[in-house]
Design a protein around this motif. Sequence first.
Motif, PDB file in Angstrom:
ATOM      1  N   LEU A  41       0.804  -1.290   0.133  1.00 16.90           N
ATOM      2  CA  LEU A  41      -0.110  -0.152   0.085  1.00 16.90           C
ATOM      3  C   LEU A  41       0.869   1.385   0.026  1.00 16.90           C
ATOM      4  N   PHE A  42       1.875   1.259   0.803  1.00 20.20           N
ATOM      5  CA  PHE A  42       2.956   2.304   0.959  1.00 20.20           C
ATOM      6  C   PHE A  42       3.488   2.486  -0.657  1.00 20.20           C
ATOM      7  N   PHE A  43       3.708   1.390  -1.283  1.00 17.99           N
ATOM      8  CA  PHE A  43       4.315   1.398  -2.942  1.00 17.99           C
ATOM      9  C   PHE A  43       3.381   2.321  -3.717  1.00 17.99           C
ATOM     10  N   MET A  44       2.193   1.796  -3.676  1.00 13.27           N
ATOM     11  CA  MET A  44       0.893   2.269  -4.313  1.00 13.27           C
ATOM     12  C   MET A  44       0.675   3.705  -3.951  1.00 13.27           C
ATOM     13  N   SER A  45       1.065   4.261  -2.869  1.00 14.50           N
ATOM     14  CA  SER A  45       0.665   5.507  -2.508  1.00 14.50           C
ATOM     15  C   SER A  45       1.661   6.692  -2.996  1.00 14.50           C
ATOM     16  N   ARG A  46       2.876   6.122  -3.339  1.00 12.75           N
ATOM     17  CA  ARG A  46       3.709   6.858  -3.926  1.00 12.75           C
ATOM     18  C   ARG A  46       3.397   7.284  -5.364  1.00 12.75           C
ATOM     19  N   ARG A  47       2.587   6.451  -6.149  1.00 14.82           N
ATOM     20  CA  ARG A  47       1.946   6.607  -7.293  1.00 14.82           C
ATOM     21  C   ARG A  47       0.801   7.686  -7.230  1.00 14.82           C
ATOM     22  N   SER A  48      -0.017   7.499  -6.310  1.00 16.14           N
ATOM     23  CA  SER A  48      -1.205   8.479  -6.084  1.00 16.14           C
ATOM     24  C   SER A  48      -0.807   9.926  -5.874  1.00 16.14           C
ATOM     25  N   SER A  49      -1.958  10.606  -6.298  1.00 19.82           N
ATOM     26  CA  SER A  49      -1.913  12.172  -6.142  1.00 19.82           C
ATOM     27  C   SER A  49      -1.955  12.390  -4.697  1.00 19.82           C
ATOM     28  N   GLN A  50      -0.939  13.498  -4.351  1.00 15.66           N
ATOM     29  CA  GLN A  50      -1.045  13.822  -2.983  1.00 15.66           C
ATOM     30  C   GLN A  50      -2.070  15.166  -2.882  1.00 15.66           C
ATOM     31  N   GLY A  51      -2.577  15.454  -4.025  1.00 18.30           N
ATOM     32  CA  GLY A  51      -3.698  16.475  -3.712  1.00 18.30           C
ATOM     33  C   GLY A  51      -2.891  18.062  -3.647  1.00 18.30           C
ATOM     34  N   GLY A  52      -1.779  18.044  -3.791  1.00 17.26           N
ATOM     35  CA  GLY A  52      -1.258  19.426  -3.506  1.00 17.26           C
ATOM     36  C   GLY A  52      -0.791  20.135  -4.973  1.00 17.26           C
ATOM     37  N   SER A  53       0.015  21.167  -5.080  1.00 15.75           N
ATOM     38  CA  SER A  53       0.107  21.979  -6.345  1.00 15.75           C
ATOM     39  C   SER A  53       0.804  21.260  -7.367  1.00 15.75           C
ATOM     40  N   LEU A  54       1.569  20.179  -6.881  1.00 21.18           N
ATOM     41  CA  LEU A  54       2.462  19.532  -7.934  1.00 21.18           C
ATOM     42  C   LEU A  54       1.538  18.232  -8.822  1.00 21.18           C
ATOM     43  N   ASP A  55       0.440  18.139  -7.986  1.00 20.24           N
ATOM     44  CA  ASP A  55      -0.049  16.948  -8.634  1.00 20.24           C
ATOM     45  C   ASP A  55      -1.521  17.311  -8.970  1.00 20.24           C
ATOM     46  N   THR A  56      -2.429  16.306  -9.848  1.00 17.00           N
ATOM     47  CA  THR A  56      -3.680  16.486 -10.090  1.00 17.00           C
ATOM     48  C   THR A  56      -4.565  16.832  -8.802  1.00 17.00           C
ATOM     49  N   PRO A  57      -5.267  17.550  -8.864  1.00 22.73           N
ATOM     50  CA  PRO A  57      -6.629  17.562  -7.663  1.00 22.73           C
ATOM     51  C   PRO A  57      -7.420  16.232  -7.494  1.00 22.73           C
ATOM     52  N   ARG A  58      -7.452  15.370  -8.544  1.00 26.18           N
ATOM     53  CA  ARG A  58      -8.025  14.277  -8.421  1.00 26.18           C
ATOM     54  C   ARG A  58      -7.437  13.353  -7.412  1.00 26.18           C
ATOM     55  N   VAL A  59      -8.115  13.065  -6.387  1.00 28.19           N
ATOM     56  CA  VAL A  59      -7.266  12.134  -5.343  1.00 28.19           C
ATOM     57  C   VAL A  59      -8.339  10.836  -5.214  1.00 28.19           C
ATOM     58  N   GLU A  60      -7.683   9.799  -5.555  1.00 25.70           N
ATOM     59  CA  GLU A  60      -8.219   8.292  -5.378  1.00 25.70           C
ATOM     60  C   GLU A  60      -7.701   7.583  -4.509  1.00 25.70           C
ATOM     61  N   LYS A  61      -8.313   6.995  -3.698  1.00 20.51           N
ATOM     62  CA  LYS A  61      -7.701   5.804  -2.565  1.00 20.51           C
ATOM     63  C   LYS A  61      -6.776   4.758  -3.013  1.00 20.51           C
ATOM     64  N   ASP A  62      -7.066   4.350  -4.049  1.00 19.64           N
ATOM     65  CA  ASP A  62      -6.323   3.283  -4.752  1.00 19.64           C
ATOM     66  C   ASP A  62      -6.262   2.092  -3.802  1.00 19.64           C
ATOM     67  N   TYR A  63      -7.160   1.753  -3.144  1.00 22.33           N
ATOM     68  CA  TYR A  63      -6.917   0.543  -2.359  1.00 22.33           C
ATOM     69  C   TYR A  63      -7.308  -0.680  -3.274  1.00 22.33           C
ATOM     70  N   LEU A 180      15.805   6.637  -1.501  1.00 25.47           N
ATOM     71  CA  LEU A 180      14.970   6.737  -2.372  1.00 25.47           C
ATOM     72  C   LEU A 180      13.507   5.980  -2.735  1.00 25.47           C
ATOM     73  N   ASN A 181      13.587   4.803  -1.952  1.00 21.08           N
ATOM     74  CA  ASN A 181      12.564   4.038  -2.120  1.00 21.08           C
ATOM     75  C   ASN A 181      11.328   4.403  -1.218  1.00 21.08           C
ATOM     76  N   ARG A 182      11.655   5.228   0.067  1.00 21.53           N
ATOM     77  CA  ARG A 182      10.694   5.812   0.931  1.00 21.53           C
ATOM     78  C   ARG A 182      10.244   7.056   0.489  1.00 21.53           C
ATOM     79  N   SER A 183      10.569   7.941  -0.617  1.00 23.95           N
ATOM     80  CA  SER A 183      10.526   9.343  -0.809  1.00 23.95           C
ATOM     81  C   SER A 183       9.250   9.465  -1.710  1.00 23.95           C
ATOM     82  N   PHE A 184       8.473  10.489  -1.766  1.00 25.30           N
ATOM     83  CA  PHE A 184       7.369  10.729  -2.699  1.00 25.30           C
ATOM     84  C   PHE A 184       7.935  11.656  -3.725  1.00 25.30           C
TER      85      PHE A 184
END
Length: 364
Positions: A41-63, A180-184
């Motif tokens: 789940l942590f690995f998948m969260s690195r791909r997900s939008s964080q909702g900030g100014s660097l990413d799309t406003p579309r935020v999904e749970k990706d569970y 690097l593997n723990r960084s967003f």
Amino acid sequence: MSSTWGRQLRLSIWGESHSQSIGAVLDGLPAGEQIDMEELLFFMSRRSSQGGSLDTPRVEKDYPEIQSGIVNNITCGTPVCAVIHNGNTRSKDYSQLACKARPGHADYTGFMRYGGHNDIRGGGHFSGRLTAPLVFAGGLCRQLLARRGIAIAAHIASIHHVQDTPFPLLGPDKETASRLNRSFFPVLDEVAGQQMRDCIEAARREQNSVGGVVECALLGLPAGLGDPIFDNVESALSSLLFAIPGVKGVEFGAGFSISQMMGSQSNDPFYMKNGSVYTKTNNNGGILGGITSGMPVIFRVAFKPTPSIGLPQETVDFVRGENTELTVQGRHDPCIVRRAVPCVEAAVALSITDLLLCSQGGWK
């Protein structure tokens, strides 16, 4: 349409950006493999939008709701099926795309290929949303590889004109790979990282976008993996890397710059150390004749700028056959490179797992 990949390991990805759900079926994983769901789940969260100014406003749970193939966090040896629900969709933003082509997107080519029956909402099956099940499947393989001493590390090599420190061609050390593997926002030079963030933010404010490069290293691969001609390691990796939306180029080792060297410079001299064979340099990126040499496999993946931008663009109405102008609506990343890093890592994990399963030695 072919949305199934692999030889011994078979991956099918299904769904569209705005369909009820998306998902993956992964067939061929060995039985009895422990899966750390928290790590996945942590690995998948690195791909997900964080909702900030660097990413799309579309935020999904990706569970990922696992339907089969894993019981009590252990693989059964049967196909692993996972469903990821879409919840945060705004399909009305895409109504005009039934006839107007977004420059840089697959709207026109999809219309021509499928006779206008392709799902236009959010880009449909062409969307980067489909990398979520790819990262799920790759995340499983990544854990199996790590258990066998094979590590994958990647960083943002560049955003637009801002460059990070490149990996040494002999590969990063284990501590760097772990960090690097723990960084967003994985970079080697934090000053360059902040400059990259500023560059992305500037593009967003201008309703524009930027692209960049992801550099990846494979550590711990044995020598002798892969086959010449059609099943070589470069082809196996590239076949999945080019499946990631936005990828426009892949280079290994010294890449295109090797063409500017003399043979005496580009060749990697061999030497013995503690009974094993190494090379003093790694211009060929750990691959010779399509087969791994035992050195780190180093490569870079180029991503184009996000084609959906807020500026007016010239285009065509391909139904009426006339020139027109288009201002893209919807929610989009000003740069996809940050979120693409785990996609690259996932593609690599899947490719190498398949290669190992196909190798003469088999899976150990």
